[in-house]
Design an enzyme around this catalytic site. Structure first.
Site, PDB file in Angstrom:
ATOM      1  N   CYS A 112       0.797  -1.234   0.000  1.00 38.03           N
ATOM      2  CA  CYS A 112       0.000   0.000   0.000  1.00 38.03           C
ATOM      3  C   CYS A 112       0.822   1.273   0.000  1.00 38.03           C
ATOM      4  O   CYS A 112       0.503   2.216  -0.739  1.00 38.03           O
ATOM      5  CB  CYS A 112      -0.988  -0.001   1.166  1.00 38.03           C
ATOM      6  SG  CYS A 112      -0.247   0.167   2.811  1.00 38.03           S
ATOM      7  N   HIS A 164      -2.423   1.054   7.115  1.00 36.93           N
ATOM      8  CA  HIS A 164      -2.771   1.095   5.702  1.00 36.93           C
ATOM      9  C   HIS A 164      -2.825   2.537   5.220  1.00 36.93           C
ATOM     10  O   HIS A 164      -3.308   3.425   5.922  1.00 36.93           O
ATOM     11  CB  HIS A 164      -4.126   0.428   5.450  1.00 36.93           C
ATOM     12  CG  HIS A 164      -4.540   0.468   4.010  1.00 36.93           C
ATOM     13  ND1 HIS A 164      -3.834  -0.171   3.017  1.00 36.93           N
ATOM     14  CD2 HIS A 164      -5.560   1.113   3.379  1.00 36.93           C
ATOM     15  CE1 HIS A 164      -4.412   0.050   1.852  1.00 36.93           C
ATOM     16  NE2 HIS A 164      -5.458   0.837   2.040  1.00 36.93           N
ATOM     17  N   ASP A 212      -7.513   4.376  -3.700  1.00 35.38           N
ATOM     18  CA  ASP A 212      -6.737   3.329  -3.024  1.00 35.38           C
ATOM     19  C   ASP A 212      -6.411   2.226  -4.022  1.00 35.38           C
ATOM     20  O   ASP A 212      -7.253   1.390  -4.340  1.00 35.38           O
ATOM     21  CB  ASP A 212      -7.523   2.769  -1.840  1.00 35.38           C
ATOM     22  CG  ASP A 212      -6.695   1.824  -0.973  1.00 35.38           C
ATOM     23  OD1 ASP A 212      -5.571   1.489  -1.367  1.00 35.38           O
ATOM     24  OD2 ASP A 212      -7.185   1.431   0.101  1.00 35.38           O
TER      25      ASP A 212
END
Length: 286
Positions: A84, A123, A138
């Protein structure tokens, strides 16, 4: 503001023209460069198809570099993917270079976390503003990465090319859920406090070095497709097709595992001396 915090930014530079064009070539984008919602949607759709989610560096004990030159080198020029922080930092840099207003946020993950277990805010996601409206981007949530930006101010379910999501707010937090197997599943919770690069570097270092971290112990890869997703967790390979039952199988040979990473996930594997050994051990191959 007089304390100097106004100058604190996550994104310290912009991509040069050569690097930006290399990114566009990597994801197969040849459209406009104006910071519009249509452009954001197209980039968000193409990115997770071309740049896979993967944690091979931390799995092999290779340091994860979150600097802009490091991200361009690995995810764009070397044909690799990332997790991420790498994915969304690169995507955010691209968007900012194109003129989008972008901030980095952090989230506490609940997806596939045992009930009662509390995870840190480990995250990264992006807050993108377009025409005065706020969206969440995302491209780094593995097997459930978005394939389109989600409106932050839209409480109703939002359709994307693959799945349906919804965002709702309670108190100071926003919650993201995904519609899976006829029910809503909570993915993560986040606030709107902007994060800076050191915030991500500290968490990233923990995730890619701590012995108990999944990113150190296990091998993960995911790639979006127009029709669904590919997902790999250690020796378990899954093909998710929209509105169909998932196909699952167990990989029993390290050569097949390597072939999947290269041909299905499009990862140019690093020439690391322990790669073959780790893949063999992963599937208990004698």
């Amino acid at each position: 503001m007089s304390d100097g915090t106004k100058s604190l930014e996550l994104f310290q530079g912009r991509l040069d023209e050569k690097s930006l064009q290399a990114y566009f070539n990597r994801i197969g984008y040849g459209g406009d460069r104006e910071p519009t919602l249509e452009v954001l949607r197209e980039l968000h759709y193409l990115h997770p198809q071309a740049i896979p989610f993967e944690n091979i560096n931390s799995f092999l004990g290779i340091p994860v570099d979150l600097s802009l030159p490091g991200l361009v080198q690995k995810l764009v020029l070397e044909g690799r993917g990332g997790y991420c922080f790498e994915q969304n930092l690169l995507f955010g840099e691209v968007l900012r270079t194109m003129g989008f207003l972008v901030k980095g946020l952090s989230a506490r993950v609940f997806w596939e976390v045992p009930e009662g277990e509390i995870k840190p805010r480990d995250h990264m996601l992006l807050l993108v503003q377009v025409d005065g409206r706020k969206y969440i981007a995302d491209v780094g949530f593995g097997g459930a990465s978005f394939t389109a930006p989600l409106s932050l101010d839209h409480p109703e379910p939002q359709e994307t090319p693959i799945e349906r999501y919804r965002i709702f707010k309670e108190a100071d937090f926003y919650y993201v859920e995904i519609w899976i197997k006829e029910e809503w599943k909570l993915m993560y919770r986040f606030g709107l406090e902007p994060q800076l690069l050191p915030d991500y570097q500290v968490v990233s270092w923990y995730l890619c070095t701590h012995p108990s971290s999944l990113f150190v112990k296990d091998l993960m890869a995911a790639r979006c497709m127009p029709w669904g997703r590919y997902a790999l967790y250690n020796e378990r390979f899954t093909i998710h097709r929209k509105n169909e039952e998932s196909q699952k199988r167990t990989i029993t040979r390290h050569q097949e595992l390597k072939q999947l990473l290269e041909e299905i996930f499009l990862i140019q594997l690093p020439p690391h001396e322990t790669l073959t050994e780790r893949l063999k051990k992963l599937i208990s191959e004698e």
